[in-house]
Design a protein around this motif. Structure first.
Motif, PDB file in Angstrom:
ATOM      1  N   GLU A   1      52.859  20.235  34.985  1.00  0.00           N
ATOM      2  CA  GLU A   1      51.610  19.969  35.080  1.00  0.00           C
ATOM      3  C   GLU A   1      51.138  19.692  33.452  1.00  0.00           C
ATOM      4  O   GLU A   1      49.984  18.693  33.366  1.00  0.00           O
TER       5      GLU A   1
ATOM      6  N   PHE B   1      57.826   8.516  29.894  1.00  0.00           N
ATOM      7  CA  PHE B   1      56.783   8.618  28.934  1.00  0.00           C
ATOM      8  C   PHE B   1      57.565   7.574  27.796  1.00  0.00           C
ATOM      9  O   PHE B   1      58.736   7.201  27.948  1.00  0.00           O
TER      10      PHE B   1
ATOM     11  N   LYS C   1      53.815  10.254  32.679  1.00  0.00           N
ATOM     12  CA  LYS C   1      53.172  10.000  33.948  1.00  0.00           C
ATOM     13  C   LYS C   1      54.133  10.381  34.966  1.00  0.00           C
ATOM     14  O   LYS C   1      55.289  10.016  35.034  1.00  0.00           O
TER      15      LYS C   1
ATOM     16  N   THR D   1      51.967  15.888  32.450  1.00  0.00           N
ATOM     17  CA  THR D   1      51.480  14.859  32.931  1.00  0.00           C
ATOM     18  C   THR D   1      49.936  14.498  32.921  1.00  0.00           C
ATOM     19  O   THR D   1      49.048  15.207  32.781  1.00  0.00           O
ATOM     20  N   GLY D   2      49.849  13.352  32.122  1.00  0.00           N
ATOM     21  CA  GLY D   2      48.517  12.759  31.587  1.00  0.00           C
ATOM     22  C   GLY D   2      47.955  11.766  32.672  1.00  0.00           C
ATOM     23  O   GLY D   2      46.799  11.713  32.877  1.00  0.00           O
ATOM     24  N   GLU D   3      48.913  11.140  33.545  1.00  0.00           N
ATOM     25  CA  GLU D   3      48.558  10.341  34.644  1.00  0.00           C
ATOM     26  C   GLU D   3      49.576  10.541  35.616  1.00  0.00           C
ATOM     27  O   GLU D   3      50.611  10.948  35.355  1.00  0.00           O
TER      28      GLU D   3
ATOM     29  N   GLU E   1      55.026  15.300  24.295  1.00  0.00           N
ATOM     30  CA  GLU E   1      53.846  16.403  24.108  1.00  0.00           C
ATOM     31  C   GLU E   1      53.173  16.366  25.422  1.00  0.00           C
ATOM     32  O   GLU E   1      53.212  15.400  25.976  1.00  0.00           O
ATOM     33  N   PRO E   2      52.138  17.296  25.265  1.00  0.00           N
ATOM     34  CA  PRO E   2      51.095  17.538  26.694  1.00  0.00           C
ATOM     35  C   PRO E   2      50.417  16.446  26.860  1.00  0.00           C
ATOM     36  O   PRO E   2      49.999  15.632  25.803  1.00  0.00           O
ATOM     37  N   GLY E   3      50.429  15.924  28.130  1.00  0.00           N
ATOM     38  CA  GLY E   3      49.557  14.650  28.386  1.00  0.00           C
ATOM     39  C   GLY E   3      50.371  13.401  28.185  1.00  0.00           C
ATOM     40  O   GLY E   3      49.806  12.261  28.512  1.00  0.00           O
ATOM     41  N   ALA E   4      51.626  13.550  27.613  1.00  0.00           N
ATOM     42  CA  ALA E   4      52.244  12.274  27.362  1.00  0.00           C
ATOM     43  C   ALA E   4      52.980  11.346  28.360  1.00  0.00           C
ATOM     44  O   ALA E   4      53.253  10.244  28.382  1.00  0.00           O
TER      45      ALA E   4
END
Length: 172
Positions: A121, A150, A163, A124-126, A158-161
């Motif tokens: 979770e 990524f 898919k 996952t950025g996208e 890192e967080p959000g990096a």
């Protein structure tokens, strides 16, 4: 390998464990776990990802899960048993992944919840819509795995990096 090429991470939760009178770290797989782990290995093989490295918790249930799953893969990746994965938070798991050598294109991390689900979770950025829906609907049950991608070197993870590309669980 160029660091510009996307890297893949498979986040794999151990299969169903039993609850005998042993320490949590030494809990073996239950009968269902011994059936689900090779199925997860076959699904991972079907994904076509050529894994270069496996980072596995030292707990008995993760080692047993990986032993049963890896036997289904066309090629066995180098495996490192890492005690820091046991009971790790998403941040601690990112720190372990950040230490991965840049010649590793694809890695699998075999661990535990809530850390594995939290890591999926957080990273996952996208996401591919179907994979996100399956993961949202199923949560992260035992023997489930998520495939993320990524760009850049491992130390930049890192967080959000990442898919979310795919998600599978025995419940799907």
């Amino acid at each position: 390998m160029s660091v510009a090429e996307p890297r893949r991470i498979v986040l794999f939760r151990h299969a169903k464990a039993d609850w005998p009178q042993v320490s949590d770290h030494e809990r073996p797989l239950a009968e269902r776990g011994r059936k689900d782990a090779p199925i997860a290995g076959r699904k991972l093989a079907d994904s076509g990802i050529a894994l270069d490295l496996a980072l596995c918790s030292t707990a008995a249930r993760t080692r047993e899960t990986w032993k049963l799953a890896v036997s289904e893969l066309p090629e066995r990746p180098r495996t490192v048993y890492e005690e820091r994965i046991y009971e790790a938070s998403p941040g601690e798991l990112i720190a372990v992944l950040n230490e991965t050598q840049d010649d590793v294109r694809s890695a699998v991390l075999i661990g535990h919840n809530p850390g594995v689900q939290g890591l999926a979770e957080v990273l996952t950025g996208e996401a591919e819509p179907e994979a996100a829906q399956r993961m949202s609907r199923a949560g992260f049950p035992t023997a489930a795995f998520a495939v993320l991608s990524f760009p850049g070197p491992w130390k930049s993870l890192e967080p959000g990096a990442a898919k979310l590309l795919d998600y599978w669980s025995p419940n799907n």
